[in-house]
Design an enzyme around this catalytic site. Structure first.
Site, PDB file in Angstrom:
ATOM      1  N   HIS A 130      -1.958   5.064  -1.869  1.00 43.58           N
ATOM      2  CA  HIS A 130      -2.386   3.924  -2.686  1.00 43.58           C
ATOM      3  C   HIS A 130      -3.794   3.521  -2.215  1.00 43.58           C
ATOM      4  O   HIS A 130      -4.141   3.696  -1.049  1.00 43.58           O
ATOM      5  CB  HIS A 130      -1.385   2.792  -2.431  1.00 43.58           C
ATOM      6  CG  HIS A 130      -1.578   1.552  -3.242  1.00 43.58           C
ATOM      7  ND1 HIS A 130      -2.528   0.605  -2.962  1.00 43.58           N
ATOM      8  CD2 HIS A 130      -0.906   1.080  -4.327  1.00 43.58           C
ATOM      9  CE1 HIS A 130      -2.442  -0.395  -3.824  1.00 43.58           C
ATOM     10  NE2 HIS A 130      -1.467  -0.127  -4.671  1.00 43.58           N
ATOM     11  N   ASP A 207       2.248   2.840   5.666  1.00 45.81           N
ATOM     12  CA  ASP A 207       2.193   1.918   4.530  1.00 45.81           C
ATOM     13  C   ASP A 207       3.605   1.888   3.952  1.00 45.81           C
ATOM     14  O   ASP A 207       4.018   2.797   3.231  1.00 45.81           O
ATOM     15  CB  ASP A 207       1.178   2.423   3.504  1.00 45.81           C
ATOM     16  CG  ASP A 207       1.245   1.651   2.185  1.00 45.81           C
ATOM     17  OD1 ASP A 207       2.121   0.788   2.038  1.00 45.81           O
ATOM     18  OD2 ASP A 207       0.412   1.942   1.306  1.00 45.81           O
ATOM     19  N   GLN A 210       6.441   0.540  -0.302  1.00 44.32           N
ATOM     20  CA  GLN A 210       7.520   1.059  -1.164  1.00 44.32           C
ATOM     21  C   GLN A 210       8.700   1.577  -0.336  1.00 44.32           C
ATOM     22  O   GLN A 210       9.614   2.196  -0.883  1.00 44.32           O
ATOM     23  CB  GLN A 210       6.995   2.187  -2.068  1.00 44.32           C
ATOM     24  CG  GLN A 210       5.839   1.787  -2.964  1.00 44.32           C
ATOM     25  CD  GLN A 210       6.231   0.777  -4.041  1.00 44.32           C
ATOM     26  OE1 GLN A 210       7.406   0.581  -4.335  1.00 44.32           O
ATOM     27  NE2 GLN A 210       5.236   0.127  -4.631  1.00 44.32           N
ATOM     28  N   LYS A 233       7.462  -7.087  -3.158  1.00 41.71           N
ATOM     29  CA  LYS A 233       8.120  -5.861  -3.607  1.00 41.71           C
ATOM     30  C   LYS A 233       9.560  -5.791  -3.093  1.00 41.71           C
ATOM     31  O   LYS A 233      10.317  -4.904  -3.463  1.00 41.71           O
ATOM     32  CB  LYS A 233       7.331  -4.645  -3.142  1.00 41.71           C
ATOM     33  CG  LYS A 233       5.939  -4.600  -3.779  1.00 41.71           C
ATOM     34  CD  LYS A 233       5.214  -3.336  -3.479  1.00 41.71           C
ATOM     35  CE  LYS A 233       3.733  -3.450  -3.725  1.00 41.71           C
ATOM     36  NZ  LYS A 233       3.362  -3.321  -5.140  1.00 41.71           N
ATOM     37  N   CYS A 371      -3.117   2.454  -8.994  1.00 43.22           N
ATOM     38  CA  CYS A 371      -3.926   2.266  -7.768  1.00 43.22           C
ATOM     39  C   CYS A 371      -3.895   3.522  -6.897  1.00 43.22           C
ATOM     40  O   CYS A 371      -3.811   3.429  -5.665  1.00 43.22           O
ATOM     41  CB  CYS A 371      -3.452   1.055  -6.965  1.00 43.22           C
ATOM     42  SG  CYS A 371      -3.710  -0.489  -7.829  1.00 43.22           S
TER      43      CYS A 371
HETATM   44  N1  PMP Z   1       0.741   0.493  -0.794  1.00 42.39           N
HETATM   45  C1  PMP Z   1       1.603   0.859  -1.737  1.00 42.39           C
HETATM   46  C2  PMP Z   1       2.301   2.182  -1.607  1.00 42.39           C
HETATM   47  C3  PMP Z   1       1.847   0.028  -2.820  1.00 42.39           C
HETATM   48  O1  PMP Z   1       2.716   0.397  -3.772  1.00 42.39           O
HETATM   49  C4  PMP Z   1       1.169  -1.214  -2.903  1.00 42.39           C
HETATM   50  C5  PMP Z   1       1.375  -2.135  -4.094  1.00 42.39           C
HETATM   51  N2  PMP Z   1       1.385  -1.484  -5.328  1.00 42.39           N
HETATM   52  C6  PMP Z   1       0.298  -1.564  -1.873  1.00 42.39           C
HETATM   53  C7  PMP Z   1       0.101  -0.694  -0.832  1.00 42.39           C
HETATM   54  C8  PMP Z   1      -0.439  -2.866  -1.889  1.00 42.39           C
HETATM   55  O2  PMP Z   1       0.455  -3.931  -1.786  1.00 42.39           O
HETATM   56  P1  PMP Z   1      -0.037  -5.433  -1.996  1.00 42.39           P
HETATM   57  O3  PMP Z   1      -0.799  -5.458  -3.280  1.00 42.39           O
HETATM   58  O4  PMP Z   1       1.225  -6.226  -2.035  1.00 42.39           O
HETATM   59  O5  PMP Z   1      -0.901  -5.769  -0.829  1.00 42.39           O
END
Ligand code: PMP
Length: 413
Positions: A130, A207, A210, A233, A371
């Site tokens: 991401h 990270d 998910q 999430k 993203c």
């Molecule tokens: N890493 C992953 C794998 C994600 O799916 C996301 C959110 N889509 C993020 C990082 C970023 O999370 P946040 O916007 O809550 O900071």
């Protein structure tokens, strides 16, 4: 046997009743919410915990001597304890409360990496990441002259492990790797990967945005050094997140931001920083959000994360079978170990058009690059349609999805 992990899929549908947002109709149809990877809906327990704090206990934390401040502090710090137990951290000092995964990763990039990186050093990531696990490393590489290197993936959306391990040289100072891909659902074999990284003396940040909402996570047994995740999430409020880090590493890191709460003593000549984890928590935090997150942890613990994973794996398998039966479907991301997320395309219909047609039928999916622009480029695509599952989804939701896709196929025939 009646163990929690052998709970039949049908039982899970009952949890849907706990989520008021799922009780509504959208565009004249009962809502089918398949966008939990972007943000999960919140159960009544979370909504009520936030509302109750706001109604009765609202005050600033840590500094007050009055009753409301005590109550707020107790609930806020209580949430930290719950998070500590939930991921099996060895101490509450290791639970740094942030605004989300993004801030957690930036914190590590700036406080752990920036002071030590030098030209010639490398940060290693993968093509699955991401943007939140790409851009913070790019920034710190620009600031220090270090280099960002990227391990390849195969056409199923799995990290090429041999290639990843070959890149793990003594030049690599940190590996940043996702637990589960938000775009393709691939679950990385973290134990293996972390084991190899540790042998090569590499610090590992996971990270887990998910990961935590979908499976049991034990940071000590994983063996990583940092694990970042987001409250929204995992059925909690937005604007909340966690950085778990090994105490020894956090102890040695300078503060990320300066301000109130992160200090013990301030004079114009010098400042003595607060102890962990407060050293990294400058300013008034998201008190109501964190209290809601504590309630989300209680809710998930009550269900059991092994059951959640089993439910979602079974539902994902059903979704793949049903999607594959639709003429013109192309599944994007077919990793052997995959759960909770499925990307796809239907004929040459633009994903945004697909998303709009599905929304007209009450089915919420996400469309676009998720993203993860480099990952989309790897597949030669501008974007995909993505259905992502939460514990409240069931087979009826999948049937509604495939029914809506059939309609879309006919509209564009
Ligand atoms: N890493 C992953 C794998 C994600 O799916 C996301 C959110 N889509 C993020 C990082 C970023 O999370 P946040 O916007 O809550 O900071």
């Amino acid at each position: 046997m009646n163990l929690p992990h052998s709970q039949p899929v049908a039982d899970f549908s009952d949890y849907r009743d706990d989520f008021p947002a799922l009780q509504q109709s959208v565009n004249g149809q009962p809502l089918v919410y398949l966008d939990s990877a972007a943000s999960a809906q919140q159960p009544n327990a979370v909504i009520e915990a936030v509302a109750s704090y706001q109604r009765e206990d609202h005050a600033n934390v840590h500094r007050g001597v009055h009753t409301l401040s005590h109550r707020a502090t107790e609930s806020y710090e209580g949430a930290r304890d719950k998070l500590c137990n939930f991921i099996n951290a060895s101490s509450r000092a290791e639970i740094v409360l942030t605004s989300g995964t993004t801030e957690s990763i930036n914190l590590v990039a700036q406080s752990f990496c920036r002071p030590v990186l030098k030209p010639g050093d490398q940060i290693l990531i993968t093509w699955l990441e991401h943007h939140s696990n790409i851009v913070p490393w790019q920034l710190v590489c620009e600031q220090t002259g270090a280099e960002l290197i990227v391990a390849p993936i195969n056409d199923r959306g799995e990290v090429e492990l041999d290639a990843l391990y070959e890149l793990m040289t003594e030049r690599v100072k940190l590996l940043g790797i996702g637990h589960v891909s938000n775009a393709l659902g691939s679950i990385n074999p973290l134990r293996d990967i972390i084991g190899h990284a540790k042998q090569a003396g590499i610090t590992v940040l996971v990270d887990g945005a998910q990961g935590v909402p979908h499976m049991s996570v034990d940071v000590q047994s994983l063996g990583c050094d940092f694990y970042a995740f987001s409250g929204h999430k995992m059925f909690g409020p937005t604007g909340t997140g966690i950085l778990w880090g090994r105490e020894q590493l956090l102890e040695a890191m300078p503060p990320y931001q300066g301000g109130g709460d992160m200090i013990l003593e301030v004079s114009f000549e010098q400042t003595v920083f607060n102890e962990l984890p407060y050293k990294f928590e400058a300013g008034t935090p998201n008190i109501s959000g964190v209290i809601g997150l504590g309630a989300a942890v209680d809710y998930l613990s009550g269900i059991g994360m092994d059951s959640v994973l089993e439910h979602e794996k079974s539902l994902h398998a059903y979704m793949v079978t049903q999607l594959a039966a639709i003429e013109g479907i192309r599944l994007v991301g077919t990793a052997e170990n995959q759960a909770s997320v499925q990307s796809f395309l239907l004929n040459d219909i633009h994903p945004h058009d697909l998303g709009t047609i599905l929304d007209h039928q009450g089915v919420a999916i996400r469309t676009g690059h998720h993203c993860a622009m480099p990952l989309m480029q790897r597949f030669g695509l501008p974007g995909t349609a993505r259905a992502s599952l939460g514990l409240y989804n069931d087979r009826d939701d999948i049937d509604r999805l495939t029914g809506a896709l059939e309609k879309a196929r006919q509209v564009f025939a």
